[in-house]
Design a protein around this motif. Structure first.
Motif, mmCIF file in Angstrom:
data_model
loop_
_atom_site.group_PDB
_atom_site.id
_atom_site.type_symbol
_atom_site.label_atom_id
_atom_site.label_comp_id
_atom_site.label_asym_id
_atom_site.label_seq_id
_atom_site.Cartn_x
_atom_site.Cartn_y
_atom_site.Cartn_z
ATOM 1 N N VAL A 1 -39.637 16.735 10.771
ATOM 2 C CA VAL A 1 -38.074 16.631 11.229
ATOM 3 C C VAL A 1 -38.285 15.261 12.225
ATOM 4 O O VAL A 1 -37.548 14.551 12.426
ATOM 5 C CB VAL A 1 -37.284 17.795 11.657
ATOM 6 N N GLU A 2 -39.263 15.660 13.196
ATOM 7 C CA GLU A 2 -39.418 14.929 14.326
ATOM 8 C C GLU A 2 -39.879 13.372 13.923
ATOM 9 O O GLU A 2 -39.574 12.524 14.725
ATOM 10 C CB GLU A 2 -40.336 15.328 15.228
ATOM 11 N N GLU A 3 -40.661 13.419 12.970
ATOM 12 C CA GLU A 3 -41.284 12.145 12.460
ATOM 13 C C GLU A 3 -40.446 11.233 11.518
ATOM 14 O O GLU A 3 -40.834 10.315 10.816
ATOM 15 C CB GLU A 3 -42.420 12.137 12.099
ATOM 16 N N ALA A 4 -39.461 12.025 10.929
ATOM 17 C CA ALA A 4 -38.532 11.290 9.872
ATOM 18 C C ALA A 4 -38.304 9.788 10.100
ATOM 19 O O ALA A 4 -38.441 9.118 9.124
ATOM 20 C CB ALA A 4 -37.298 12.163 9.566
ATOM 21 N N ASP A 5 -38.020 9.339 11.206
ATOM 22 C CA ASP A 5 -37.386 8.191 11.444
ATOM 23 C C ASP A 5 -38.600 7.071 11.563
ATOM 24 O O ASP A 5 -38.550 5.958 10.878
ATOM 25 C CB ASP A 5 -36.788 7.824 12.904
ATOM 26 N N VAL A 6 -39.909 7.621 12.297
ATOM 27 C CA VAL A 6 -41.035 6.674 11.939
ATOM 28 C C VAL A 6 -41.487 6.771 10.630
ATOM 29 O O VAL A 6 -41.736 5.492 10.100
ATOM 30 C CB VAL A 6 -42.020 7.562 12.754
ATOM 31 N N ILE A 7 -41.452 7.962 9.739
ATOM 32 C CA ILE A 7 -41.729 7.642 8.276
ATOM 33 C C ILE A 7 -40.832 6.683 7.533
ATOM 34 O O ILE A 7 -41.349 5.977 6.777
ATOM 35 C CB ILE A 7 -41.954 9.048 7.676
ATOM 36 N N GLY A 8 -39.528 6.814 7.867
ATOM 37 C CA GLY A 8 -38.768 5.931 7.269
ATOM 38 C C GLY A 8 -38.974 4.485 7.655
ATOM 39 O O GLY A 8 -38.829 3.681 6.526
ATOM 40 N N GLU A 9 -39.439 4.094 8.969
ATOM 41 C CA GLU A 9 -39.613 3.026 9.159
ATOM 42 C C GLU A 9 -40.855 2.322 8.612
ATOM 43 O O GLU A 9 -41.036 1.274 8.091
ATOM 44 C CB GLU A 9 -39.713 2.815 10.566
ATOM 45 N N ILE A 10 -41.928 3.394 8.392
ATOM 46 C CA ILE A 10 -43.072 2.951 7.614
ATOM 47 C C ILE A 10 -42.783 2.459 6.275
ATOM 48 O O ILE A 10 -43.255 1.341 5.885
ATOM 49 C CB ILE A 10 -44.021 4.182 7.583
ATOM 50 N N ILE A 11 -42.096 3.152 5.537
ATOM 51 C CA ILE A 11 -41.613 2.670 3.985
ATOM 52 C C ILE A 11 -40.907 1.681 4.410
ATOM 53 O O ILE A 11 -41.154 0.905 3.613
ATOM 54 C CB ILE A 11 -40.796 3.954 3.872
ATOM 55 N N ALA A 12 -39.834 1.530 5.022
ATOM 56 C CA ALA A 12 -39.015 0.217 5.142
ATOM 57 C C ALA A 12 -40.041 -1.259 5.421
ATOM 58 O O ALA A 12 -39.741 -2.110 4.673
ATOM 59 C CB ALA A 12 -37.986 0.360 6.135
ATOM 60 N N ALA A 13 -40.782 -0.917 6.403
ATOM 61 C CA ALA A 13 -41.797 -2.090 6.609
ATOM 62 C C ALA A 13 -42.333 -2.473 5.605
ATOM 63 O O ALA A 13 -42.664 -3.645 5.173
ATOM 64 C CB ALA A 13 -42.588 -1.719 7.830
ATOM 65 N N GLN A 14 -43.132 -1.529 4.821
ATOM 66 C CA GLN A 14 -43.775 -1.839 3.545
ATOM 67 C C GLN A 14 -42.967 -2.510 2.369
ATOM 68 O O GLN A 14 -43.387 -3.309 1.685
ATOM 69 C CB GLN A 14 -44.411 -0.534 3.160
ATOM 70 N N VAL A 15 -41.738 -2.134 2.403
ATOM 71 C CA VAL A 15 -40.726 -2.652 1.394
ATOM 72 C C VAL A 15 -40.607 -4.049 1.845
ATOM 73 O O VAL A 15 -40.646 -5.068 0.837
ATOM 74 C CB VAL A 15 -39.682 -2.056 1.192
#
Length: 117
Positions: free
Chosen positions: A97-111
């Protein structure tokens, strides 16, 4: 004066690149979650911590982080257990839950990165 432009759309290549970026992002994002969760896992002999693994299903574009010991679920769910400082129950749920935004940004950055190449 008339100006003409020509656009060449490589849709299949763009989709392949996007998918590869998403897969790379899922791998990095799930590894990030695993690292954070390992820092919170209740620790006695570190067996539970070492059992953590991050996996990605390439077909469904999903990732999973899991811990595989006979007591992993009990340690995760029992809020009444006492743990060393920094270690806690809900060692996977809370970081997710706490890292959801960070993980989303990691994925978005790779896309995004995959679309630039």
């Amino acid at each position: 004066m008339t100006q003409r432009s020509r656009l060449r759309w490589n849709g299949d290549a763009a989709l392949r690149s996007t998918r590869q970026g998403a897969l790379r992002g899922l791998r990095l994002g799930s590894e990030h979650l695993l690292q954070v969760a390992r820092g919170r896992v209740p620790i006695e002999e570190a067996t539970l911590e070492r059992s953590g693994v991050a996996t990605v299903d390439e077909q469904s574009l999903t990732a999973a982080v899991s811990f595989d010991t006979p007591y992993a679920v009990t340690q995760h769910e029992r809020l009444d257990f006492q743990h060393d400082n920094g270690r806690e129950a809900k060692y996977l749920e809370r970081p997710m839950v706490e890292e959801a935004d960070v993980i989303g940004e990691i994925i978005a950055a790779q896309v995004r990165r995959s679309l630039r190449s």
